[in-house]
Write an enzyme that holds these catalytic residues in place. Structure first.
Site, PDB file in Angstrom:
ATOM      1  N   GLN A  99       0.846  -1.186   0.000  1.00 40.44           N
ATOM      2  CA  GLN A  99       0.000   0.000   0.000  1.00 40.44           C
ATOM      3  C   GLN A  99       0.889   1.245   0.000  1.00 40.44           C
ATOM      4  O   GLN A  99       1.680   1.458   0.918  1.00 40.44           O
ATOM      5  CB  GLN A  99      -0.936   0.047   1.208  1.00 40.44           C
ATOM      6  CG  GLN A  99      -1.947   1.190   1.080  1.00 40.44           C
ATOM      7  CD  GLN A  99      -2.781   1.403   2.320  1.00 40.44           C
ATOM      8  OE1 GLN A  99      -2.264   1.786   3.364  1.00 40.44           O
ATOM      9  NE2 GLN A  99      -4.075   1.161   2.218  1.00 40.44           N
ATOM     10  N   TYR A 186      -6.435  11.090   3.607  1.00 42.36           N
ATOM     11  CA  TYR A 186      -5.055  11.364   3.233  1.00 42.36           C
ATOM     12  C   TYR A 186      -5.006  12.097   1.886  1.00 42.36           C
ATOM     13  O   TYR A 186      -6.030  12.506   1.355  1.00 42.36           O
ATOM     14  CB  TYR A 186      -4.238  10.073   3.250  1.00 42.36           C
ATOM     15  CG  TYR A 186      -4.190   9.459   4.636  1.00 42.36           C
ATOM     16  CD1 TYR A 186      -3.677  10.187   5.713  1.00 42.36           C
ATOM     17  CD2 TYR A 186      -4.684   8.184   4.883  1.00 42.36           C
ATOM     18  CE1 TYR A 186      -3.657   9.655   7.001  1.00 42.36           C
ATOM     19  CE2 TYR A 186      -4.665   7.647   6.164  1.00 42.36           C
ATOM     20  CZ  TYR A 186      -4.153   8.386   7.215  1.00 42.36           C
ATOM     21  OH  TYR A 186      -4.145   7.863   8.483  1.00 42.36           O
ATOM     22  N   ARG A 233      -7.366   1.947  -2.714  1.00 43.57           N
ATOM     23  CA  ARG A 233      -8.318   1.913  -1.588  1.00 43.57           C
ATOM     24  C   ARG A 233      -9.094   3.220  -1.575  1.00 43.57           C
ATOM     25  O   ARG A 233      -8.521   4.305  -1.701  1.00 43.57           O
ATOM     26  CB  ARG A 233      -7.600   1.708  -0.260  1.00 43.57           C
ATOM     27  CG  ARG A 233      -8.516   1.909   0.949  1.00 43.57           C
ATOM     28  CD  ARG A 233      -7.940   1.405   2.255  1.00 43.57           C
ATOM     29  NE  ARG A 233      -8.406   0.048   2.521  1.00 43.57           N
ATOM     30  CZ  ARG A 233      -8.514  -0.477   3.753  1.00 43.57           C
ATOM     31  NH1 ARG A 233      -8.185   0.232   4.821  1.00 43.57           N
ATOM     32  NH2 ARG A 233      -8.945  -1.702   3.923  1.00 43.57           N
ATOM     33  N   GLY A 323      -9.118  -6.585   9.031  1.00 37.51           N
ATOM     34  CA  GLY A 323      -7.981  -5.855   9.560  1.00 37.51           C
ATOM     35  C   GLY A 323      -7.614  -6.321  10.949  1.00 37.51           C
ATOM     36  O   GLY A 323      -6.885  -7.296  11.128  1.00 37.51           O
TER      37      GLY A 323
END
Length: 381
Positions: A99, A186, A233, A323
């Site tokens: 990622q 982000y 994502r 997760g």
């Protein structure tokens, strides 16, 4: 049960439909992956683990970090370090994507090169959000995000190039592909949201302009390593790091879904932020998204066995992302398959540190072996 069966679509082929979602663990003080990281990922791969692992967020440049001690993919040493991880995972039969992460404004001057301001889509501060940096006493701590510097138009291309270079390094490190972090408030999502993007150049205003940075970054990575190795994502309707909802959310993600579908990327990884205390993906949205996007869809966030199987059976998603359950349950797959109880992780050990709370969680069978040993010892004494 489809969840535990192999999955193949196009060039994408994994041993089960369970994905280990990306999770920051902050166990790389020098940014270079090591043998302990390789052991951690290996424990969660193969027949007892995920068919696909997506790594923790990995820095694409020195300015992209918002958390201390995360790994990177922008130096030769980091690239070599990741080879330990990919080799360990591939030996189990699982696949692994890196990622790629640029936090944008969700950072602090104490962890930026030369103490400079972090960059963002605009100069608007995430004044109620935290980075992990150094406080006024020089100690590691949660610190309020600093006021960012708005990226000049010409500088955006440098960051696009940083993503592409990191993607190239990922393939050099034997990753099966990369996932761009376009979620959780982000940098990429800061461009998408009109409340954090007040630009007046070609990267602001309309849906097409606000999506430009994302699509240019995707295209640069595709040009570098190929579409079948590039994923992203997304968090539609998410609100983490002070991203308010806006009128064009659905239209924005419809536009992105169709653009990404046309590019034949590896997959889209959608996170439902309800599990993080933020907004949930609205009812019906995933079904509409499936109509816009004909590629592979992963859903993560608050997933369990029943929800995963229902959504896969209905054709809404292809793969289920887990997760936090993977942190304390390296053998998550047999636990889910056999309905064995899950171990609760110690959240105090999520970030930083060493093996404790990282590689020392036991499988269900080893837990039972230890219990049997304890009982036997008590009987003897």
């Amino acid at each position: 049960m489809k969840l535990f069966e192999s999955f193949k679509k196009g060039k994408f082929n994994i041993i089960n439909r369970i994905v280990m979602a990306p999770m920051t663990r902050a166990r790389n003080p020098n940014g270079i992956p090591n043998k302990m990281n390789a052991a951690y990922y290996r424990q969660r791969a193969g027949k007892n683990g995920a068919g696909l692992i997506i790594t923790e967020g990995t820095a694409i440049s020195p300015t992209s970090r918002g958390v201390l001690h995360i790994p990177g993919l922008y130096t030769d040493e980091q690239t070599e370090g990741w080879k330990l991880v990919t080799k360990a995972v591939h030996e189990t039969g699982s696949k692994i994507f890196a990622q790629l992460w640029h936090v944008g404004r969700v950072s602090h001057t104490s962890i930026q090169p030369n103490g400079l301001a972090p960059v963002g889509a605009s100069d608007l501060q995430a004044a109620n959000s935290y980075a992990w940096g150094y406080d006024e006493n020089g100690k590691e701590n949660f610190v309020i995000c600093s006021v960012p510097r708005a990226l000049p138009t010409e500088e955006i291309k440098d960051i696009v190039a940083n993503f592409a270079d990191a993607a190239k390094n990922a393939i050099e490190a034997d990753f099966d592909g990369v996932e761009l972090h376009g979620a959780n408030g982000y940098l990429i999502e800061q461009f998408l949201n009109p409340f954090t993007n007040n630009r007046t150049d070609t990267y602001g205003g309309s849906i097409e302009n606000r999506s430009r940075f994302l699509l240019e970054t995707i295209d640069a990575c595709i040009d570098t390593i190929g579409a079948d190795k590039v994923a992203i994502r997304l968090t539609p309707y998410g609100g983490l790091h002070e991203l308010p909802h806006y009128d064009e959310i659905e239209a924005t993600y419809e536009y992105l879904a169709k653009e990404l579908s046309a590019r034949n990327i590896a997959f889209i990884d959608i996170m439902d932020q309800k599990s993080r205390g933020s907004f949930a993906v609205p009812d019906g949205f995933l079904k509409r998204f499936r109509n816009w996007y004909d590629g592979i869809i992963i859903l993560a966030g608050g997933m369990d066995k029943a929800k995963s199987e229902a959504l896969i059976d209905d054709g809404i998603i292809d793969l289920a992302g887990f997760g936090e359950p993977f942190i304390a349950n390296p053998d998550l797959v047999p636990r889910l398959k056999n309905d064995w109880p899950l171990t609760e992780p110690d959240r105090n050990l999520h970030y930083g540190g060493a093996a404790n709370g990282y590689t020392d969680y036991l499988s269900y069978q080893h837990q039972n072996t230890e219990k049997e040993t304890l009982v036997a010892d008590e009987t003897i004494h």
